[in-house]
Design a protein around this motif. Structure first.
Motif, PDB file in Angstrom:
ATOM      1  N   GLN A  84       0.914  -1.213   0.013  1.00 29.71           N
ATOM      2  CA  GLN A  84      -0.173  -0.089  -0.071  1.00 29.71           C
ATOM      3  C   GLN A  84       0.902   1.148   0.152  1.00 29.71           C
ATOM      4  O   GLN A  84       0.280   2.315  -0.458  1.00 29.71           O
ATOM      5  CB  GLN A  84      -0.872   0.067   1.156  1.00 29.71           C
ATOM      6  N   GLN A  85       1.987   1.098   0.588  1.00 36.05           N
ATOM      7  CA  GLN A  85       3.185   2.464   0.238  1.00 36.05           C
ATOM      8  C   GLN A  85       4.219   2.046  -0.555  1.00 36.05           C
ATOM      9  O   GLN A  85       4.620   0.723  -0.148  1.00 36.05           O
ATOM     10  CB  GLN A  85       3.455   2.527   1.811  1.00 36.05           C
ATOM     11  N   PRO A  86       4.889   2.903  -1.193  1.00 31.00           N
ATOM     12  CA  PRO A  86       5.956   2.476  -2.027  1.00 31.00           C
ATOM     13  C   PRO A  86       7.084   2.070  -1.215  1.00 31.00           C
ATOM     14  O   PRO A  86       7.447   2.472   0.035  1.00 31.00           O
ATOM     15  CB  PRO A  86       6.374   4.036  -2.640  1.00 31.00           C
ATOM     16  N   ASP A  87       7.754   0.940  -1.775  1.00 38.16           N
ATOM     17  CA  ASP A  87       9.034   0.505  -0.999  1.00 38.16           C
ATOM     18  C   ASP A  87       9.869   1.441  -0.833  1.00 38.16           C
ATOM     19  O   ASP A  87      10.308   2.349  -1.876  1.00 38.16           O
ATOM     20  CB  ASP A  87       9.395  -0.825  -1.989  1.00 38.16           C
ATOM     21  N   GLY A 240       2.337  -4.148   4.656  1.00 37.26           N
ATOM     22  CA  GLY A 240       1.495  -3.225   5.307  1.00 37.26           C
ATOM     23  C   GLY A 240       0.110  -3.382   5.425  1.00 37.26           C
ATOM     24  O   GLY A 240      -0.380  -4.573   4.997  1.00 37.26           O
ATOM     25  N   ARG A 241      -0.428  -2.428   5.890  1.00 36.09           N
ATOM     26  CA  ARG A 241      -2.053  -2.553   6.116  1.00 36.09           C
ATOM     27  C   ARG A 241      -2.856  -2.329   4.675  1.00 36.09           C
ATOM     28  O   ARG A 241      -2.741  -1.143   4.341  1.00 36.09           O
ATOM     29  CB  ARG A 241      -2.582  -2.072   7.221  1.00 36.09           C
ATOM     30  N   ILE A 242      -3.442  -3.186   4.405  1.00 39.24           N
ATOM     31  CA  ILE A 242      -4.522  -3.004   3.089  1.00 39.24           C
ATOM     32  C   ILE A 242      -5.730  -2.341   3.392  1.00 39.24           C
ATOM     33  O   ILE A 242      -6.351  -2.350   4.394  1.00 39.24           O
ATOM     34  CB  ILE A 242      -4.501  -4.262   2.249  1.00 39.24           C
ATOM     35  N   GLY A 243      -6.400  -1.268   2.388  1.00 41.05           N
ATOM     36  CA  GLY A 243      -7.631  -0.734   2.521  1.00 41.05           C
ATOM     37  C   GLY A 243      -8.665  -1.912   2.037  1.00 41.05           C
ATOM     38  O   GLY A 243      -8.322  -2.909   1.603  1.00 41.05           O
ATOM     39  N   LYS A 244     -10.042  -1.285   2.192  1.00 42.94           N
ATOM     40  CA  LYS A 244     -11.295  -1.938   1.863  1.00 42.94           C
ATOM     41  C   LYS A 244     -11.100  -2.102   0.196  1.00 42.94           C
ATOM     42  O   LYS A 244     -11.522  -2.963  -0.053  1.00 42.94           O
ATOM     43  CB  LYS A 244     -12.323  -1.206   2.256  1.00 42.94           C
ATOM     44  N   ASP A 245     -10.573  -1.227  -0.415  1.00 41.93           N
ATOM     45  CA  ASP A 245     -10.481  -1.493  -1.862  1.00 41.93           C
ATOM     46  C   ASP A 245      -9.726  -2.709  -2.224  1.00 41.93           C
ATOM     47  O   ASP A 245     -10.261  -3.363  -3.099  1.00 41.93           O
ATOM     48  CB  ASP A 245     -10.280  -0.278  -2.493  1.00 41.93           C
ATOM     49  N   GLN A 246      -8.662  -2.667  -1.765  1.00 43.82           N
ATOM     50  CA  GLN A 246      -7.717  -3.830  -2.194  1.00 43.82           C
ATOM     51  C   GLN A 246      -8.330  -5.131  -1.387  1.00 43.82           C
ATOM     52  O   GLN A 246      -8.279  -6.282  -2.090  1.00 43.82           O
ATOM     53  CB  GLN A 246      -6.248  -3.818  -1.708  1.00 43.82           C
ATOM     54  N   LEU A 247      -8.966  -5.085  -0.392  1.00 41.17           N
ATOM     55  CA  LEU A 247      -9.552  -6.133   0.266  1.00 41.17           C
ATOM     56  C   LEU A 247     -10.645  -6.685  -0.606  1.00 41.17           C
ATOM     57  O   LEU A 247     -10.769  -8.249  -0.867  1.00 41.17           O
ATOM     58  CB  LEU A 247     -10.060  -5.900   1.815  1.00 41.17           C
ATOM     59  N   GLY A 262     -11.800 -11.311   4.939  1.00 40.24           N
ATOM     60  CA  GLY A 262     -11.496 -10.344   6.062  1.00 40.24           C
ATOM     61  C   GLY A 262     -11.084 -11.013   7.219  1.00 40.24           C
ATOM     62  O   GLY A 262     -10.218 -10.539   7.791  1.00 40.24           O
ATOM     63  N   LYS A 263     -11.514 -12.481   7.293  1.00 37.99           N
ATOM     64  CA  LYS A 263     -11.169 -13.082   8.653  1.00 37.99           C
ATOM     65  C   LYS A 263      -9.766 -13.833   8.395  1.00 37.99           C
ATOM     66  O   LYS A 263      -8.999 -13.446   9.248  1.00 37.99           O
ATOM     67  CB  LYS A 263     -12.088 -14.242   8.803  1.00 37.99           C
ATOM     68  N   PHE A 264      -9.091 -13.893   6.919  1.00 43.38           N
ATOM     69  CA  PHE A 264      -8.095 -14.479   6.809  1.00 43.38           C
ATOM     70  C   PHE A 264      -7.069 -13.262   6.834  1.00 43.38           C
ATOM     71  O   PHE A 264      -5.978 -13.531   7.231  1.00 43.38           O
ATOM     72  CB  PHE A 264      -7.814 -15.100   5.444  1.00 43.38           C
ATOM     73  N   LEU A 265      -7.511 -12.052   6.546  1.00 44.66           N
ATOM     74  CA  LEU A 265      -6.338 -11.133   6.401  1.00 44.66           C
ATOM     75  C   LEU A 265      -6.530 -10.197   7.441  1.00 44.66           C
ATOM     76  O   LEU A 265      -6.358  -8.792   7.396  1.00 44.66           O
ATOM     77  CB  LEU A 265      -6.588 -10.327   5.116  1.00 44.66           C
ATOM     78  N   ALA A 266      -7.378 -10.465   8.695  1.00 40.57           N
ATOM     79  CA  ALA A 266      -7.606  -9.747   9.666  1.00 40.57           C
ATOM     80  C   ALA A 266      -6.592  -8.792  10.259  1.00 40.57           C
ATOM     81  O   ALA A 266      -6.678  -7.639  10.499  1.00 40.57           O
ATOM     82  CB  ALA A 266      -8.131 -10.185  10.842  1.00 40.57           C
ATOM     83  N   THR A 267      -5.352  -9.293  10.297  1.00 41.60           N
ATOM     84  CA  THR A 267      -4.331  -8.398  10.807  1.00 41.60           C
ATOM     85  C   THR A 267      -3.572  -7.696   9.973  1.00 41.60           C
ATOM     86  O   THR A 267      -2.537  -6.817   9.901  1.00 41.60           O
ATOM     87  CB  THR A 267      -3.145  -9.463  11.297  1.00 41.60           C
ATOM     88  N   SER A 268      -4.123  -7.894   8.458  1.00 46.03           N
ATOM     89  CA  SER A 268      -3.377  -6.945   7.476  1.00 46.03           C
ATOM     90  C   SER A 268      -4.295  -5.664   7.109  1.00 46.03           C
ATOM     91  O   SER A 268      -3.891  -5.288   6.020  1.00 46.03           O
ATOM     92  CB  SER A 268      -2.925  -7.620   6.364  1.00 46.03           C
ATOM     93  N   ILE A 269      -5.446  -5.656   7.516  1.00 42.75           N
ATOM     94  CA  ILE A 269      -6.470  -4.602   7.193  1.00 42.75           C
ATOM     95  C   ILE A 269      -6.169  -3.430   7.955  1.00 42.75           C
ATOM     96  O   ILE A 269      -5.942  -3.541   9.230  1.00 42.75           O
ATOM     97  CB  ILE A 269      -7.975  -5.091   7.197  1.00 42.75           C
ATOM     98  N   VAL A 270      -6.420  -2.307   7.419  1.00 43.91           N
ATOM     99  CA  VAL A 270      -6.428  -0.977   8.031  1.00 43.91           C
ATOM    100  C   VAL A 270      -7.442  -1.028   8.939  1.00 43.91           C
ATOM    101  O   VAL A 270      -8.456  -1.097   8.567  1.00 43.91           O
ATOM    102  CB  VAL A 270      -6.463   0.313   6.937  1.00 43.91           C
ATOM    103  N   LYS A 271      -7.063  -0.612  10.265  1.00 47.57           N
ATOM    104  CA  LYS A 271      -8.405  -0.570  11.410  1.00 47.57           C
ATOM    105  C   LYS A 271      -8.987   0.867  11.090  1.00 47.57           C
ATOM    106  O   LYS A 271      -8.476   1.869  11.095  1.00 47.57           O
ATOM    107  CB  LYS A 271      -7.563  -0.550  12.523  1.00 47.57           C
TER     108      LYS A 271
END
Length: 273
Positions: A84-87, A240-247, A262-271
């Motif tokens: 989500q952020q440039p390397d 990084g943390r992905i947004g709803k669009d990428q999810l 969303g359950k599989f990627l719960a720790t990788s989603i923007v809160k």
């Protein structure tokens, strides 16, 4: 091409990365004497394991192409995620698919798919002794990782052979000075544990004793799975943390409901606030 390997403990022990073993025991502030005693106990346990147990690995090397952020191989489409952020080093948002030839080039690339594990009884020895049981679990974890190190070396030098002239020490391998990468499921660039269901269909984890839970976790716990990519500029990265669009896009590409993904990627989603 798919191949299964069985290793004696003495074959993989030299490849154990003791730095991560100490890290698992939170030994950062301990004295050298404590570290030596712990390693002595671990090496003694490995010698005991060598008379009764083995480690196992399976690897498939398949023609593959990148189609957008998906890998296509063996009739399967494997969706991947993009930063989500440039390397900080490349200035671009990386995806593992970037390191595989795109489908419009018209030339097939190759990708490795692997899994490795230990005899399950290794994790259950000394159940009445908390110290020895924890020691057995951490030793099993390190032996599974060491098995992947041995497997990857064999893949690079002979099975795939893209680095046939490689001559690295084990220390150099631990420092990842080899060509290519082997991102593991559950790690920063490949965080979706449900990816194991696709890997299982590709290489048959059950044949080496790995069983998957409903969440895609592997049993025995001391198991590793992932991909092998040979591109000389391939690198690891933190998604990084992905947004709803990428999810939503990822769920669509995986063909799974948004709430399941969303359950599989719960720790990788923007809160959300």
């Amino acid at each position: 091409m798919r191949k299964i390997f069985e290793y004696a403990i003495r074959q993989v022990e030299p490849y154990v990365n003791w730095l991560y073993f100490y890290h698992a025991w939170q030994m950062g502030g301990k004295t050298e004497e404590v570290r030596k005693n712990l390693r002595r106990d671990a090496e003694e346990m490995m010698r005991m394991f060598d008379s009764s147990y083995h480690t196992y690995a399976v690897v498939g090397l398949y023609d593959a192409q990148a189609d957008g952020d998906d890998l296509v191989m063996e009739g399967y489409r494997i969706p991947l995620l993009r930063q989500q952020q440039p390397d900080p080093e490349t200035g671009v948002c990386l995806c593992l698919a970037d390191f595989v030839r795109p489908v419009d080039v018209g030339i097939a690339d190759k990708v490795g798919v692997f899994a490795a594990t230990v005899d399950p009884m290794m994790e259950r020895v000394e159940e009445d002794d908390p110290y020895k049981r924890l020691l057995a679990q951490t030793v099993a974890d390190r032996l599974a990782e060491a098995t992947v190190e041995v497997l990857h070396e064999e893949v690079r030098k002979s099975l795939w052979g893209y680095a046939a002239e490689e001559n690295l020490s084990i220390q150099q391998m631990h420092a990842e000075q080899f060509q290519g990468i082997r991102p593991a499921v559950g790690y920063p660039s490949l965080p979706d544990t449900s990816m194991n269901f696709i890997i299982d269909r590709l290489i048959g984890m059950r044949e080496i004793g790995i069983h998957l839970t409903e969440n895609g976790a592997m049993r025995p716990h001391a198991s590793v799975s992932g991909l092998m990519i040979s591109h000389p500029e391939a690198r690891y990265f933190n998604l990084g943390r992905i947004g709803k669009d990428q999810l939503a896009d990822y769920a669509r590409r995986r063909g799974l409901p948004l709430e399941v993904m969303g359950k599989f990627l719960a720790t990788s989603i923007v809160k959300e606030d």
